[in-house]
Write an enzyme that holds these catalytic residues in place. Sequence first.
Site, mmCIF file in Angstrom:
data_model
loop_
_atom_site.group_PDB
_atom_site.id
_atom_site.type_symbol
_atom_site.label_atom_id
_atom_site.label_comp_id
_atom_site.label_asym_id
_atom_site.label_seq_id
_atom_site.Cartn_x
_atom_site.Cartn_y
_atom_site.Cartn_z
ATOM 1 C CG HIS A 59 -1.953 1.203 0.900
ATOM 2 N ND1 HIS A 59 -2.966 1.158 -0.019
ATOM 3 C CD2 HIS A 59 -1.941 2.474 1.369
ATOM 4 C CE1 HIS A 59 -3.558 2.340 -0.083
ATOM 5 N NE2 HIS A 59 -2.960 3.151 0.741
ATOM 6 N NE ARG A 86 -5.858 -8.011 -10.889
ATOM 7 C CZ ARG A 86 -5.095 -7.584 -9.876
ATOM 8 N NH1 ARG A 86 -5.519 -7.696 -8.628
ATOM 9 N NH2 ARG A 86 -3.925 -7.027 -10.109
ATOM 10 N NE ARG A 87 -2.283 -10.064 -11.509
ATOM 11 C CZ ARG A 87 -1.580 -10.071 -10.393
ATOM 12 N NH1 ARG A 87 -1.794 -10.994 -9.494
ATOM 13 N NH2 ARG A 87 -0.643 -9.179 -10.187
ATOM 14 C CG HIS A 129 -9.200 1.370 -7.828
ATOM 15 N ND1 HIS A 129 -9.747 2.565 -7.438
ATOM 16 C CD2 HIS A 129 -8.133 1.165 -7.023
ATOM 17 C CE1 HIS A 129 -9.044 3.048 -6.429
ATOM 18 N NE2 HIS A 129 -8.054 2.224 -6.165
ATOM 19 C CG PHE A 130 -4.226 -0.757 -10.378
ATOM 20 C CD1 PHE A 130 -3.355 -0.604 -11.436
ATOM 21 C CD2 PHE A 130 -4.669 -2.031 -10.068
ATOM 22 C CE1 PHE A 130 -2.951 -1.697 -12.183
ATOM 23 C CE2 PHE A 130 -4.270 -3.124 -10.804
ATOM 24 C CZ PHE A 130 -3.406 -2.957 -11.881
ATOM 25 C CG HIS A 131 -4.862 0.595 -15.589
ATOM 26 N ND1 HIS A 131 -4.885 -0.670 -15.068
ATOM 27 C CD2 HIS A 131 -3.859 0.584 -16.512
ATOM 28 C CE1 HIS A 131 -3.949 -1.404 -15.650
ATOM 29 N NE2 HIS A 131 -3.312 -0.680 -16.527
ATOM 30 C CE1 TYR A 155 -1.942 7.825 -0.273
ATOM 31 C CE2 TYR A 155 -1.728 5.560 0.436
ATOM 32 C CZ TYR A 155 -2.516 6.646 0.148
ATOM 33 O OH TYR A 155 -3.857 6.570 0.264
#
Length: 545
Positions: free
Chosen positions: A215, A431-432, A366-368, A219
């Site tokens: 995580h 995914r994947r 989401h993370f893209h 950041y």
Amino acid sequence: MPRHRSLVLAHCWVAFAVFAVAAVLGVWQMWVRSPLHAPFADPENYFRSVTAHGASMAYVLTTFFVMGFGYYVAETALNRPLPGPRWAWGGFILGIVGTLLAVITVASGRATVLFTFYPPLTASPMFYIGLVLVVVGSWIWCALMIVAMAQWKRANPLAPVPLAMFATVANAIMWLWTTVGVAVELLVQVIPAAFGWTDTVDVGLSRTLFSWTLHAIVYFWLFPAYIALYTMAPAAAGGRLYSDTMGRFSFVLFLLYSLPVGMHHLFMDPEHSTGFKFIQMFLTALVTVPTLLTVFTIAASFEIAGRLRGGTGLFGWLRTLPWERPMVLATGLAFVMLWFGGGGGLVNMSYGMNAMVHNTSWVTAHFHLIFGGTVVLMYFAIAYEIWPHLTGIAADSIGRRRQRTQLWLWAIGMMVMTLPWHWLGLNGQWRRVAHFDYDDPAIAWWGPWVDVSLVGGLILLVSALLFVANLARLHGRSVTAATPGPAIYAVALHPPSRVPASLNGFALWNGLVLLLMLIAYAWPIGQFLATPSPAAIVHRVDRAG
Ligand code: HEM
Ligand SMILES: [Cu+2]
């Protein structure tokens, strides 16, 4: 102009070159997953490609960019030469050697373990050693950032450290601490298994150690974007940073809150108890505090700028902002993506709702959106901002128009790619997975939506290539050389004040968080040491393949 221009440029160019290649792979992956027939589409190639794309974007682009930008900030914000430039070049070379090792191993098919390399999948040792070298190179950067700030402090004992450097050092400290998790996992569990010294591995423990890093690393990627929002965007908009203290406060909160929450990546893992998952969820929710503080402060700073430029009324100041400046435009677009991506994040962090989207395309979408969208868009804007100071050539009006076009394309492409991706994920698309059988009536309706997201991917590729072309153009002589503008860092309306008494309460509160954090991680790890989870047989990609 910074003295070590070539150091900054070398880091940024490695980052962006790798980014451009990885973007090509990304589009090919979208194509393979779609109903259209892509060339070279077999699962072996697919997972090679996803490993290369994921590791390039998540580790190489980010680490090199963060380092390069940090060196730039250290010289320009502190206004003194960088300490230990030889060490900095040493770190750069370590990073390059590590990247090459990892790339060669992945390309030769001996490391199709994806960027998370979760055991019992085990790559050739060279892949991990490559990653370790990149991390060690970045530790040198961390040390140099801390030394640079300490030297400045000695020379200016009474003045507060400039905000951009304060945040850079906060990031360095966070990175030093957060890489411990993955370093222990690699050195104690994964690399011995890869060499064949051990045949089994405790996957529960390794996933827990990885989550320690997983995580906060987000950041680490995010900090440059926030540094730009606080220190560059208000100046580019022609206003003031609303509050310098608010910036410092947010960066400290990010530092503290990002560390203890990584286990929210393990909500579906059986090794941890529900109680700890609840604590992790609670701590994750705290991260919204610095995020909202930032949105508020930057919006207030933009309002100041808009009103200084004659904007009136409740929202009239939005119209008078200089949207033609790439940094201002990027901030606006980044906020739009942050809105959607943040909403998706709230779903992910909720223990219950997480079960709906776990391991679906929702997560990838989401993370893209947050990372590939908001964060990388700000990387672009930073590059446009600092490039004239590095090359001595400012963009002319055509150049600036191309920069704006590139930013728009990136934001549009990212929305077109990720909105259908979210929807498919909600409907259960995994995914994947390399190949879907769209003849199956149960998923036939996915096909058109996957095609739409492929179009988004193509728009992104055009934008990525235009970005590299835009930067390359600022090295050429054909562009009229204009002197780059003055200082790019914003002046604060409310400068940092001496520590107010209320900060004692703040310190106490964070002491409590720190304690929770230790319990939240130390306890479950202690549990593993007491009762290891059943060991999984190591599956070595390099030998099995
Ligand atoms: C041209 C733009 C891009 C396209 C078309 C694209 C597409 C994709 C696709 C299709 C996957 C595989 C998904 C799966 O199999 O589940 C993927 C994975 C990934 N992408 Fe991208 N991507 C792009 C840009 C980015 C950017 C800018 C970043 C971050 C800076 C990024 C980070 C990642 C990561 C970390 C993975 C690995 C995910 C995993 O292992 O599950 N991508 N991307
Ligand atoms: Cu996380």
